[in-house]
Design a protein around this motif. Structure first.
Motif, PDB file in Angstrom:
ATOM      1  N   SER A   1       0.833  -1.208   0.000  1.00  0.00           N
ATOM      2  CA  SER A   1       0.000   0.000   0.000  1.00  0.00           C
ATOM      3  C   SER A   1       0.865   1.255   0.000  1.00  0.00           C
ATOM      4  O   SER A   1       0.526   2.250  -0.646  1.00  0.00           O
TER       5      SER A   1
ATOM      6  N   ARG B   1      -4.594   2.808   3.206  1.00  0.00           N
ATOM      7  CA  ARG B   1      -4.185   2.796   4.603  1.00  0.00           C
ATOM      8  C   ARG B   1      -2.917   1.937   4.775  1.00  0.00           C
ATOM      9  O   ARG B   1      -2.788   0.882   4.167  1.00  0.00           O
TER      10      ARG B   1
ATOM     11  N   THR C   1      -4.487  -3.755   4.958  1.00  0.00           N
ATOM     12  CA  THR C   1      -5.396  -3.752   3.810  1.00  0.00           C
ATOM     13  C   THR C   1      -6.311  -4.962   3.933  1.00  0.00           C
ATOM     14  O   THR C   1      -5.832  -6.085   4.100  1.00  0.00           O
TER      15      THR C   1
ATOM     16  N   ASP D   1      -4.056  -3.049  -5.324  1.00  0.00           N
ATOM     17  CA  ASP D   1      -3.488  -3.291  -3.995  1.00  0.00           C
ATOM     18  C   ASP D   1      -4.310  -4.421  -3.384  1.00  0.00           C
ATOM     19  O   ASP D   1      -5.532  -4.449  -3.522  1.00  0.00           O
TER      20      ASP D   1
END
Ligand SMILES: Nc1nc2c(ncn2[C@@H]2O[C@H](COP(=O)(O)OP(=O)(O)OP(=O)(O)O)[C@@H](O)[C@H]2O)c(=O)[nH]1
Ligand SMILES: [Mg+2]
Ligand SMILES: [Zn+2]
Length: 299
Positions: free
Chosen positions: A167, A180, A195, A211
């Protein structure tokens, strides 16, 4: 936009945990008032990347993404440390589905005297096998410059253990992606599974990047023991030399693969003739998992 998925799609896909995944091309029917939609058709997939669903009965697959141009396994130099076994499992599954694969070694800023030789070893090993290897540092402003050019156009996916920086890389590559991220545990040196769902994000200037949540393991699906060696490029080349066509390269006499397992020598000109001990060990671990029908041992 949020969309619903009619139950008939779930019933159709008894062997997969998720009937519709990122990368799928779908047909929508839009709701009149609230701007919501309903998926009415999922187009046939050009390809997909799957792993064995964790903790489920044998044969159930978890599809990570569909319609992929390039799949990247993200590893870090340290915290968590480089895991060749996971890379090899990922490369085998990408090969099973005929998806081009590459290796990202993130946290290059953490390379120190102790890890430098190991990083030379791993990057040299995979480059010699024909996989692109890219070093990145997501915490350095221009730490993903080389990767950026690799991602120009097409559908890409980042896969890897929690905490390697997937991420963080997405955020560096795509301003405003706003994924995040969270610290790696000092005690276990593992990530915190920050994630929680896969997301496909548009790359400014062209292409898409997914992602995905950190993997605990990469369980193999859809493989039989004699097929496994075909997905190791250095083994595939010498398979014709095995005495038995269904050789599994562990106990059979007259095996051309086993004969070539040696310590890998960086920069050596005999590299072509050599199968590294690390890769062979990965192979044996996967073979055992495939034989058990329980391809989930991880490493
Ligand atoms: N030193 C250093 N730290 C990094 C780098 N990339 C990421 N980190 C840190 O590593 C931690 C984990 O990063 P994330 O981006 O959340 O990792 P992730 O792979 O997305 O993890 P999950 O979402 O849990 O799968 C964060 O504290 C980041 O700041 C890097 O290149 N160098
Ligand atoms: Mg993440
Ligand atoms: Zn053999």
């Amino acid at each position: 936009m949020s969309c619903t998925l009619p139950g008939r799609f779930r019933r159709q896909t008894a062997v997969a945990t998720n009937p519709v995944v990122i990368g799928d091309v779908v047909e929508l029917e839009l709701g009149e008032e609230d701007g919501s939609g309903q998926i009415v058709e999922i187009a046939p997939r050009r390809n997909k990347l799957s792993r064995r669903a964790a903790g489920r009965r044998v044969g159930v697959e978890h599809v990570i993404m569909a319609n992929i141009d390039m799949a990247w396994i993200v590893q870090s130099v340290q915290k968590p440390k480089f895991n060749g076994g996971l890379v090899d499992r990922f490369l085998v599954m990408a090969s099973v589905y005929d998806i081009p694969a590459g290796i990202i070694i993130n946290k290059a800023d953490l390379i120190d005297e102790r890890s430098a030789d190991a990083m030379d070893f791993w990057s040299g090993l995979y480059e010699d096998l024909g996989y692109p290897v890219v070093f990145t540092s997501a915490t350095t402003p221009d730490g993903a410059a080389q990767l950026r050019s690799e991602l120009a156009g097409g559908m890409h996916v980042f896969v890897g253990a929690s905490g390697v920086g997937k991420s963080s890389l997405v955020n560096l590559l795509i301003p405003g992606a706003d994924q995040r991220t969270s610290h790696v545990s000092e005690r276990t040196r593992k990530g915190r599974h920050t994630t929680t769902f896969a997301e496909l994000i548009r790359i400014p200037g062209g292409g898409w990047l997914a992602d995905t949540p950190g993997l605990r393991e990469f369980g193999l699906v859809g493989l039989e023991p004699p097929a496994l060696g075909h997905h190791f490029p250095e083994m595939a080349r010498v398979l014709p030399e095995c005495r038995f066509p269904n050789c599994t390269h562990d106990h059979e006499p007259g095996c051309g693969v086993k004969e070539r397992v040696h310590e890998f020598l960086v920069g050596s000109d005999v590299v072509d003739a050599v199968i590294s001990a690390e890769r062979y060990e990965s192979y044996l671990s996967m073979l055992a998992a495939v034989r058990l029908g329980d391809a989930d041992t991880g490493r």
